[in-house]
Write an enzyme that holds these catalytic residues in place. Structure first.
Site, PDB file in Angstrom:
ATOM      1  N   LYS A  37       0.834  -1.213   0.000  1.00  0.00           N
ATOM      2  CA  LYS A  37       0.000   0.000   0.000  1.00  0.00           C
ATOM      3  C   LYS A  37       0.864   1.257   0.000  1.00  0.00           C
ATOM      4  O   LYS A  37       0.616   2.190  -0.761  1.00  0.00           O
ATOM      5  CB  LYS A  37      -0.935  -0.027   1.217  1.00  0.00           C
ATOM      6  CG  LYS A  37      -1.871   1.162   1.319  1.00  0.00           C
ATOM      7  CD  LYS A  37      -3.061   0.847   2.186  1.00  0.00           C
ATOM      8  CE  LYS A  37      -2.766   0.886   3.672  1.00  0.00           C
ATOM      9  NZ  LYS A  37      -2.438   2.243   4.187  1.00  0.00           N
ATOM     10  N   GLY A 110      -4.927   8.106   5.326  1.00  0.00           N
ATOM     11  CA  GLY A 110      -4.040   9.073   5.965  1.00  0.00           C
ATOM     12  C   GLY A 110      -2.816   9.350   5.115  1.00  0.00           C
ATOM     13  O   GLY A 110      -2.332  10.489   5.052  1.00  0.00           O
ATOM     14  N   ARG A 139      -8.643  12.233  12.387  1.00  0.00           N
ATOM     15  CA  ARG A 139      -7.229  11.896  12.617  1.00  0.00           C
ATOM     16  C   ARG A 139      -6.370  13.167  12.624  1.00  0.00           C
ATOM     17  O   ARG A 139      -6.659  14.121  11.900  1.00  0.00           O
ATOM     18  CB  ARG A 139      -6.744  10.896  11.552  1.00  0.00           C
ATOM     19  CG  ARG A 139      -7.481   9.567  11.685  1.00  0.00           C
ATOM     20  CD  ARG A 139      -7.017   8.546  10.682  1.00  0.00           C
ATOM     21  NE  ARG A 139      -5.632   8.172  10.894  1.00  0.00           N
ATOM     22  CZ  ARG A 139      -4.943   7.386  10.062  1.00  0.00           C
ATOM     23  NH1 ARG A 139      -5.532   6.923   8.959  1.00  0.00           N
ATOM     24  NH2 ARG A 139      -3.709   7.072  10.317  1.00  0.00           N
ATOM     25  N   SER A 183       7.410   8.823  12.092  1.00  0.00           N
ATOM     26  CA  SER A 183       6.257   8.673  11.196  1.00  0.00           C
ATOM     27  C   SER A 183       6.704   8.877   9.760  1.00  0.00           C
ATOM     28  O   SER A 183       7.195   9.947   9.403  1.00  0.00           O
ATOM     29  CB  SER A 183       5.183   9.704  11.552  1.00  0.00           C
ATOM     30  OG  SER A 183       4.299   9.859  10.462  1.00  0.00           O
ATOM     31  N   GLN A 185       4.736   9.117   7.329  1.00  0.00           N
ATOM     32  CA  GLN A 185       3.834  10.079   6.681  1.00  0.00           C
ATOM     33  C   GLN A 185       4.310  11.504   6.918  1.00  0.00           C
ATOM     34  O   GLN A 185       4.304  12.329   5.998  1.00  0.00           O
ATOM     35  CB  GLN A 185       2.411   9.872   7.198  1.00  0.00           C
ATOM     36  CG  GLN A 185       1.852   8.510   6.777  1.00  0.00           C
ATOM     37  CD  GLN A 185       0.434   8.272   7.232  1.00  0.00           C
ATOM     38  OE1 GLN A 185      -0.128   9.056   8.004  1.00  0.00           O
ATOM     39  NE2 GLN A 185      -0.161   7.192   6.754  1.00  0.00           N
ATOM     40  N   ASP A 333       1.720  -1.241  11.733  1.00  0.00           N
ATOM     41  CA  ASP A 333       0.425  -1.675  11.207  1.00  0.00           C
ATOM     42  C   ASP A 333       0.121  -3.132  11.559  1.00  0.00           C
ATOM     43  O   ASP A 333      -0.984  -3.616  11.299  1.00  0.00           O
ATOM     44  CB  ASP A 333       0.384  -1.497   9.689  1.00  0.00           C
ATOM     45  CG  ASP A 333       0.399  -0.022   9.311  1.00  0.00           C
ATOM     46  OD1 ASP A 333       0.041   0.809  10.161  1.00  0.00           O
ATOM     47  OD2 ASP A 333       0.770   0.291   8.165  1.00  0.00           O
ATOM     48  N   LYS A 360      -4.903   5.749  14.511  1.00  0.00           N
ATOM     49  CA  LYS A 360      -4.933   5.117  13.185  1.00  0.00           C
ATOM     50  C   LYS A 360      -6.370   5.133  12.667  1.00  0.00           C
ATOM     51  O   LYS A 360      -7.178   5.922  13.146  1.00  0.00           O
ATOM     52  CB  LYS A 360      -4.353   3.700  13.270  1.00  0.00           C
ATOM     53  CG  LYS A 360      -2.860   3.682  13.586  1.00  0.00           C
ATOM     54  CD  LYS A 360      -2.040   4.268  12.452  1.00  0.00           C
ATOM     55  CE  LYS A 360      -0.555   4.233  12.748  1.00  0.00           C
ATOM     56  NZ  LYS A 360       0.235   4.931  11.714  1.00  0.00           N
TER      57      LYS A 360
HETATM   58  C1  S3P Z   1       2.397   4.773   6.124  1.00  0.00           C
HETATM   59  C2  S3P Z   1       2.993   5.059   7.322  1.00  0.00           C
HETATM   60  C3  S3P Z   1       2.484   4.603   8.623  1.00  0.00           C
HETATM   61  C4  S3P Z   1       1.460   3.493   8.481  1.00  0.00           C
HETATM   62  C5  S3P Z   1       0.491   3.744   7.372  1.00  0.00           C
HETATM   63  C6  S3P Z   1       1.198   3.931   6.053  1.00  0.00           C
HETATM   64  C7  S3P Z   1       2.995   5.305   4.897  1.00  0.00           C
HETATM   65  O1  S3P Z   1       1.872   5.691   9.275  1.00  0.00           O
HETATM   66  O2  S3P Z   1       0.755   3.295   9.692  1.00  0.00           O
HETATM   67  O3  S3P Z   1      -0.417   2.641   7.252  1.00  0.00           O
HETATM   68  O4  S3P Z   1       2.672   4.796   3.810  1.00  0.00           O
HETATM   69  O5  S3P Z   1       3.806   6.242   4.994  1.00  0.00           O
HETATM   70  P1  S3P Z   1       2.763   6.716  10.141  1.00  0.00           P
HETATM   71  O6  S3P Z   1       3.858   7.131   9.295  1.00  0.00           O
HETATM   72  O7  S3P Z   1       1.870   7.872  10.485  1.00  0.00           O
HETATM   73  O8  S3P Z   1       3.161   5.935  11.361  1.00  0.00           O
END
Ligand code: S3P
Length: 447
Positions: A37, A110, A139, A183, A185, A333, A360
């Protein structure tokens, strides 16, 4: 001997998944899991920003990447229908995203909202509005809004830092951002904002989170350096990105359900082919090894810059362990499914330092504690984790995904180890990251 039954009933937009395992159930076979993903989102985004064509093989055809594709189509990228695992993207060129004529909808994702925000904030003279579903609108977005504001971004949000968001794109200035949380993200959002920003934009995090953005940005031609010692990444802008071929490996976060299924159901053996084993994602393998699970990596190779392997898992008696600290971001995750593994382990498993799970797609600590308790597990919710004493027999019950894909699938695996019938309400959530989950479940459940 009676065979296991797995049925899916759709009513009023919701799916009810009913699972009754037989006494002789074993999890067996050779399977593949859908595309990663995280890598799928990034391939669509960088493809949309690049000059020329990007071809993506093995893209996850789940709801989350569909949200990303819809947003970038609305900003001028041409993305082929997401109905085949080969997807082509004609990029607009960096800095050339068009102003969308309507609200961008990140759905449940997210990753879509947070990564995209860095791109929107750095597109001068364009205005954007962004929303998502009820879960995403609850969130926290301050974690990306604050560093972007330090770069000079103009962003509006609801009180408390929630979407819907509005963004007036600006020319930004580079920063060195010390993120308080590990993180990917947050890190990716700031690095993506740095692409169009003149100078060096650096993110330092307290522990290393998944590094797919760094790897893919380099492959697309960005000037990016990483320092794993200090958990830092630096992008030097302005960059130029060029269309690439991306081969997306299977998602280890999806493989995790089958790893645990085969580990806890006696007499099981499963081969999961083509799984991404990027070290920033393999915390689940480390945790399962600590629990005495029998998992081996075969055919290890590198595909398009990402490590890949086939994973063989055989059932074994699991032992309790402690999961905490720097391991948490590397299995963030997988904690719901690890909680299921813990219900079958000898001793008390303790999961700490995982308060992030509360923000989450659902509050995964509260929801897993409540749903596993319904099945008869001994679970105590901690402020930042779970304490699970294994060995209490699980008994089928009515449980609920709370519209969270990873909860839906974790509960389905728990049902395999429970006696009697378990019903999982709102099981359709699985389609966010694993549209064929129920089909594969029926395929691997022998007898
Ligand atoms: C993700 C980062 C993770 C993860 C999410 C996907 C990504 O979140 O939980 O399902 O693709 O960068 P965080 O970076 O906020 O921990």
């Amino acid at each position: 001997m009676a065979t296991s039954t797995i049925t899916l009933d759709s009513t009023n937009d919701h799916d009810l998944l009913t699972i009754t395992p037989s006494a002789g159930l074993a999890v067996q076979g050779q399977i593949r899991v859908p595309g990663d993903k995280s890598i799928s989102h990034r391939a669509l985004m960088l493809g949309a920003l690049a000059q020329g064509e990007t071809q993506i093989q093995g893209l996850l055809l789940g709801e989350d990447p569909r949200s990303t594709a819809a947003c970038f189509r609305a900003m001028g990228a041409t993305i082929s229908e997401l109905n085949s695992e080969l997807v082509t993207v004609q990029g607009v060129g960096l800095g050339q995203l068009q102003e969308p004529v309507d609200v961008l909808d990140a759905g449940n994702s997210g990753t879509t909202m947070r990564l995209m925000l860095g791109l929107l904030a750095s597109q001068p003279r364009r205005f954007f509005t962004v929303t998502g579903d009820a879960s995403l609108r609850s969130r926290p977005m301050k974690r990306v809004i604050h560093p972007l504001q330090q770069m000079g971004a103009e962003i509006w949000c609801r009180a408390g830092g929630y979407a819907p968001l509005a963004v007036q794109g600006q020319t930004l200035k580079p920063i060195h951002f010390h993120s308080p949380i590990a993180s990917a993200q947050v890190k990716s959002c700031v690095l993506l904002a740095g692409l169009l920003t003149e100078g060096q934009t650096t993110v330092t995090e307290p522990a290393l989170s998944r590094d797919h953005s760094e790897r893919m940005l380099r492959a697309f031609g960005a000037n990016i350096t990483v320092d794993p010692e200090t958990c830092s990444a630096t992008v030097t802008g302005p960059a130029q990105l060029y269309g690439q071929t991306v081969i997306v490996p299977g998602d280890i976060s999806s493989a995790a359900f089958w790893l645990v299924a085969a580990a806890i159901v006696p007499d099981s053996e499963l081969l999961i082919e083509n799984v991404g084993v990027n070290p920033t994602r393999t915390g689940i393998l480390e945790a399962l090894a600590r629990m005495s699970a029998d998992v081996t990596l075969e055919n290890e190779r590198t595909v398009a810059g990402e490590p890949v392997a086939d994973l063989r898992v055989r059932s074994s008696q699991l032992q309790a362990c402690t999961i905490e600290g720097d391991l948490i971001p590397r299995l963030i995750d997988e904690i719901p499914i690890l909680a299921v593994a813990a219900t079958m382990a000898q001793g008390t498993t303790v999961i700490r330092d995982a308060a992030e799970l509360r923000v989450k797609e659902s509050d995964r600590l509260a929801v897993m504690a409540a749903q596993l308790t319904r099945l008869g597990a001994k679970v105590t919710e901690l402020p930042d984790g779970l304490e699970i004493t294994g060995g209490a027999p699980l008994t089928g019950a009515a449980v609920d995904s709370h519209t969270d894909h990873r909860i839906a699938m974790s509960l389905a695996i728990a049902a395999l180890a429970a006696s009697g019938t378990t019903t999982i309400q709102r099981a359709e959530a699985a389609a966010i990251s694993y549209p064929d989950f129920t089909t594969t479940l029926a395929q691997v459940c022998q007898s």
